[in-house]
Design a protein around this motif. Structure first.
Motif, PDB file in Angstrom:
ATOM      1  N   ALA A 118       0.864  -1.182   0.000  1.00  0.00           N
ATOM      2  CA  ALA A 118       0.000   0.000   0.000  1.00  0.00           C
ATOM      3  C   ALA A 118       0.899   1.231   0.000  1.00  0.00           C
ATOM      4  CB  ALA A 118      -0.921   0.012   1.215  1.00  0.00           C
ATOM      5  N   ASN A 119       0.613   2.173  -0.882  1.00  0.00           N
ATOM      6  CA  ASN A 119       1.404   3.406  -0.975  1.00  0.00           C
ATOM      7  C   ASN A 119       0.582   4.552  -0.401  1.00  0.00           C
ATOM      8  OD1 ASN A 119       3.288   5.377  -1.681  1.00  0.00           O
ATOM      9  ND2 ASN A 119       2.513   5.555  -3.778  1.00  0.00           N
ATOM     10  N   VAL A 120       0.770   4.803   0.897  1.00  0.00           N
ATOM     11  CA  VAL A 120      -0.003   5.828   1.615  1.00  0.00           C
ATOM     12  C   VAL A 120       0.910   6.559   2.581  1.00  0.00           C
ATOM     13  CG1 VAL A 120      -2.139   4.485   1.459  1.00  0.00           C
ATOM     14  CG2 VAL A 120      -0.679   4.233   3.472  1.00  0.00           C
ATOM     15  N   PRO A 121       0.515   7.733   3.088  1.00  0.00           N
ATOM     16  CA  PRO A 121       1.357   8.440   4.046  1.00  0.00           C
ATOM     17  C   PRO A 121       1.643   7.607   5.292  1.00  0.00           C
ATOM     18  CG  PRO A 121      -0.378   9.877   3.228  1.00  0.00           C
ATOM     19  CD  PRO A 121      -0.697   8.503   2.735  1.00  0.00           C
ATOM     20  N   HIS A 122       2.827   7.826   5.856  1.00  0.00           N
ATOM     21  CA  HIS A 122       3.192   7.137   7.099  1.00  0.00           C
ATOM     22  C   HIS A 122       2.253   7.585   8.222  1.00  0.00           C
ATOM     23  CE1 HIS A 122       5.546   5.920  10.594  1.00  0.00           C
ATOM     24  NE2 HIS A 122       6.188   5.097   9.779  1.00  0.00           N
ATOM     25  N   PRO A 123       1.875   6.689   9.134  1.00  0.00           N
ATOM     26  CA  PRO A 123       0.894   7.062  10.169  1.00  0.00           C
ATOM     27  C   PRO A 123       1.357   8.145  11.131  1.00  0.00           C
ATOM     28  CG  PRO A 123       1.770   4.855  10.572  1.00  0.00           C
ATOM     29  CD  PRO A 123       2.212   5.254   9.199  1.00  0.00           C
ATOM     30  N   VAL A 124       2.656   8.375  11.284  1.00  0.00           N
ATOM     31  CA  VAL A 124       3.094   9.456  12.176  1.00  0.00           C
ATOM     32  C   VAL A 124       3.650  10.649  11.405  1.00  0.00           C
ATOM     33  CG1 VAL A 124       3.528   7.876  14.088  1.00  0.00           C
ATOM     34  CG2 VAL A 124       5.407   8.475  12.565  1.00  0.00           C
ATOM     35  N   ASP A 125       3.425  10.688  10.097  1.00  0.00           N
ATOM     36  CA  ASP A 125       3.785  11.873   9.313  1.00  0.00           C
ATOM     37  C   ASP A 125       3.023  13.069   9.890  1.00  0.00           C
ATOM     38  OD1 ASP A 125       4.039  13.894   7.362  1.00  0.00           O
ATOM     39  OD2 ASP A 125       4.098  12.446   5.724  1.00  0.00           O
ATOM     40  N   PRO A 126       3.719  14.106  10.362  1.00  0.00           N
ATOM     41  CA  PRO A 126       3.032  15.198  11.058  1.00  0.00           C
ATOM     42  C   PRO A 126       2.339  16.194  10.132  1.00  0.00           C
ATOM     43  CG  PRO A 126       5.376  15.641  10.972  1.00  0.00           C
ATOM     44  CD  PRO A 126       5.191  14.266  10.378  1.00  0.00           C
ATOM     45  N   ARG A 127       2.542  16.106   8.841  1.00  0.00           N
ATOM     46  CA  ARG A 127       1.941  17.081   7.934  1.00  0.00           C
ATOM     47  C   ARG A 127       0.420  16.949   7.928  1.00  0.00           C
ATOM     48  NH1 ARG A 127       5.727  15.792   2.798  1.00  0.00           N
ATOM     49  NH2 ARG A 127       5.295  13.687   3.609  1.00  0.00           N
ATOM     50  N   PRO A 128      -0.297  18.044   7.959  1.00  0.00           N
ATOM     51  CA  PRO A 128      -1.759  17.966   8.036  1.00  0.00           C
ATOM     52  C   PRO A 128      -2.403  17.448   6.762  1.00  0.00           C
ATOM     53  CG  PRO A 128      -1.056  20.251   7.828  1.00  0.00           C
ATOM     54  CD  PRO A 128       0.191  19.447   8.055  1.00  0.00           C
ATOM     55  N   ALA A 129      -1.743  17.625   5.629  1.00  0.00           N
ATOM     56  CA  ALA A 129      -2.310  17.168   4.363  1.00  0.00           C
ATOM     57  C   ALA A 129      -1.955  15.704   4.122  1.00  0.00           C
ATOM     58  CB  ALA A 129      -1.789  18.024   3.211  1.00  0.00           C
ATOM     59  N   TYR A 130      -2.777  15.051   3.317  1.00  0.00           N
ATOM     60  CA  TYR A 130      -2.549  13.661   2.906  1.00  0.00           C
ATOM     61  C   TYR A 130      -1.572  13.712   1.731  1.00  0.00           C
ATOM     62  CZ  TYR A 130      -3.830   8.817   1.610  1.00  0.00           C
ATOM     63  OH  TYR A 130      -3.833   7.461   1.315  1.00  0.00           O
ATOM     64  N   VAL A 131      -0.283  13.492   2.013  1.00  0.00           N
ATOM     65  CA  VAL A 131       0.767  13.632   1.003  1.00  0.00           C
ATOM     66  C   VAL A 131       1.292  12.252   0.631  1.00  0.00           C
ATOM     67  CG1 VAL A 131       2.993  14.654   0.441  1.00  0.00           C
ATOM     68  CG2 VAL A 131       1.413  15.873   1.946  1.00  0.00           C
ATOM     69  N   SER A 132       1.105  11.860  -0.630  1.00  0.00           N
ATOM     70  CA  SER A 132       1.542  10.543  -1.086  1.00  0.00           C
ATOM     71  C   SER A 132       1.785  10.608  -2.596  1.00  0.00           C
ATOM     72  CB  SER A 132       0.495   9.479  -0.756  1.00  0.00           C
ATOM     73  OG  SER A 132       0.914   8.198  -1.170  1.00  0.00           O
ATOM     74  N   THR A 133       3.035  10.438  -3.010  1.00  0.00           N
ATOM     75  CA  THR A 133       3.393  10.507  -4.424  1.00  0.00           C
ATOM     76  C   THR A 133       3.631   9.102  -4.976  1.00  0.00           C
ATOM     77  OG1 THR A 133       5.712  10.888  -3.802  1.00  0.00           O
ATOM     78  CG2 THR A 133       4.337  12.832  -4.244  1.00  0.00           C
ATOM     79  N   PRO A 134       3.722   8.941  -6.300  1.00  0.00           N
ATOM     80  CA  PRO A 134       3.804   7.599  -6.883  1.00  0.00           C
ATOM     81  C   PRO A 134       5.014   6.788  -6.428  1.00  0.00           C
ATOM     82  CG  PRO A 134       3.147   9.180  -8.552  1.00  0.00           C
ATOM     83  CD  PRO A 134       3.523   9.976  -7.335  1.00  0.00           C
ATOM     84  N   LEU A 135       4.823   5.480  -6.484  1.00  0.00           N
ATOM     85  CA  LEU A 135       5.840   4.491  -6.126  1.00  0.00           C
ATOM     86  C   LEU A 135       6.123   3.637  -7.358  1.00  0.00           C
ATOM     87  CD1 LEU A 135       7.416   2.801  -3.874  1.00  0.00           C
ATOM     88  CD2 LEU A 135       5.323   1.409  -3.777  1.00  0.00           C
ATOM     89  N   GLU A 136       7.400   3.450  -7.673  1.00  0.00           N
ATOM     90  CA  GLU A 136       7.784   2.601  -8.806  1.00  0.00           C
ATOM     91  C   GLU A 136       8.127   1.205  -8.300  1.00  0.00           C
ATOM     92  OE1 GLU A 136      11.845   2.414 -11.079  1.00  0.00           O
ATOM     93  OE2 GLU A 136      10.678   4.102 -11.876  1.00  0.00           O
ATOM     94  N   VAL A 137       7.577   0.193  -8.953  1.00  0.00           N
ATOM     95  CA  VAL A 137       7.785  -1.203  -8.559  1.00  0.00           C
ATOM     96  C   VAL A 137       8.305  -1.977  -9.772  1.00  0.00           C
ATOM     97  CG1 VAL A 137       6.705  -3.298  -7.654  1.00  0.00           C
ATOM     98  CG2 VAL A 137       5.859  -1.048  -6.923  1.00  0.00           C
ATOM     99  N   LEU A 138       9.501  -2.566  -9.626  1.00  0.00           N
ATOM    100  CA  LEU A 138      10.080  -3.400 -10.681  1.00  0.00           C
ATOM    101  C   LEU A 138      10.568  -4.698 -10.049  1.00  0.00           C
ATOM    102  CD1 LEU A 138      12.282  -0.842 -12.671  1.00  0.00           C
ATOM    103  CD2 LEU A 138      10.017  -1.697 -13.294  1.00  0.00           C
ATOM    104  N   ALA A 139      10.374  -5.813 -10.750  1.00  0.00           N
ATOM    105  CA  ALA A 139      10.875  -7.106 -10.273  1.00  0.00           C
ATOM    106  C   ALA A 139      11.406  -7.883 -11.463  1.00  0.00           C
ATOM    107  CB  ALA A 139       9.776  -7.891  -9.566  1.00  0.00           C
TER     108      ALA A 139
END
Length: 274
Positions: free
Chosen positions: A217-238
């Motif tokens: 899951a690509n979501v903000p960390h639960p203790v990220d103190p920023r008030p906004a929901y900040v989450s940018t793309p994640l690249e996945v390669l295998a």
């Protein structure tokens, strides 16, 4: 293009063939531009949007590289052995067996059976977390006003439940997760300090030491103190590679790691898998 009729909807849908968006799987994976290995060896290529999730079953020996292109991704990871999901990532054992709460190159991701699920073979980020788990519906609702998967601020556990369901797993199968690209440190007084990311371009590469079901899951960390929901793309390669063997420095790095690799090898040999 009109979509009010079945024919119109069909023609509109077919017209999307070959279109590319910033966040999507690339199928076949070999079409990924500038692959880190021989293109024919790629088995998974995807960009996961912020507030979204992905999942895949990977063969033993596969290497999985997660990259934070823009600096605000946070990959919350769970691992289950593919054919026996009751053996799964145990964050507590991962930390205590290796006498270290901080993930990085050379660390092992362990199950509660004393076996290695994956090893960290490269890390250019250094900002990860094995202590806090992921966000929850209740907490996100308190912080952002919503936490459901379809909302503007989905919680990590809610997305992991969806990824799990697509692999025959239930909510009870979801233990605490690991987080990559957003760090947390423990201060001398025991308080947790959020250290954030190292900026754009950080990556971490894992090697599957057993056949694994991977949930992310690509979501903000639960203790990220920023008030906004900040989450940018994640690249996945295998890509296809080989599992760690007895001659590898990683196998021999510590007594604890050596025993975990031996436990893994013994089990796989008994089943005729290695």
């Amino acid at each position: 293009m009109a979509t009010a009729t079945t024919y119109g909807a069909r023609d509109h849908a077919r017209a999307q063939e070959g279109a590319r968006a910033e966040a999507m799987p690339v199928v076949p994976a070999a079409d990924w531009p500038d692959p880190p290995c021989a293109a024919g060896h790629l088995v998974w290529a995807e960009t996961v949007a912020g507030g979204n999730y992905t999942h895949r079953v990977l063969a033993r020996g596969t290497e999985l590289r997660l990259t934070d292109p823009h600096g605000d991704a946070c990959a919350h990871l769970l691992l289950h052995v593919a054919d026996r999901p009751w053996e799964r990532l145990n964050v507590a054992d991962t930390v205590k067996v290796q006498w270290n709460a901080y993930l990085g190159e050379g660390r092992l991701l362990l199950s509660d059976q004393g076996r290695v699920l994956a090893s960290v073979v490269a890390d250019t980020s250094g900002r990860h977390d094995a202590l806090c788990g992921t966000s929850t519906l209740v907490r996100n609702t308190e912080r952002y006003g919503a936490g459901a998967p379809q909302s503007a601020s989905p919680a990590g556990r809610e997305l992991l439940k969806l990824a799990a369901a697509k692999n025959g797993l239930e909510p009870r199968d979801l233990p605490p997760s690991l987080s990559f690209f957003q760090g947390v440190e423990v201060r001398e007084d025991g308080a947790l300090e959020f250290t954030g990311s190292t900026g754009p371009g950080g990556s971490v590469t894992l090697r599957a030491e057993q056949d694994l079901t991977v949930l992310i899951a690509n979501v903000p960390h639960p203790v990220d103190p920023r008030p906004a929901y900040v989450s940018t793309p994640l690249e996945v390669l295998a890509w296809r590679a080989a599992p760690t063997g007895p001659g590898d420095p990683l196998w021999q790095a510590t007594p604890e790691g050596r025993r975990a690799f031996l436990n893994t090898a013994e089990y796989l040999a008994a089943r005729g898998l290695a």
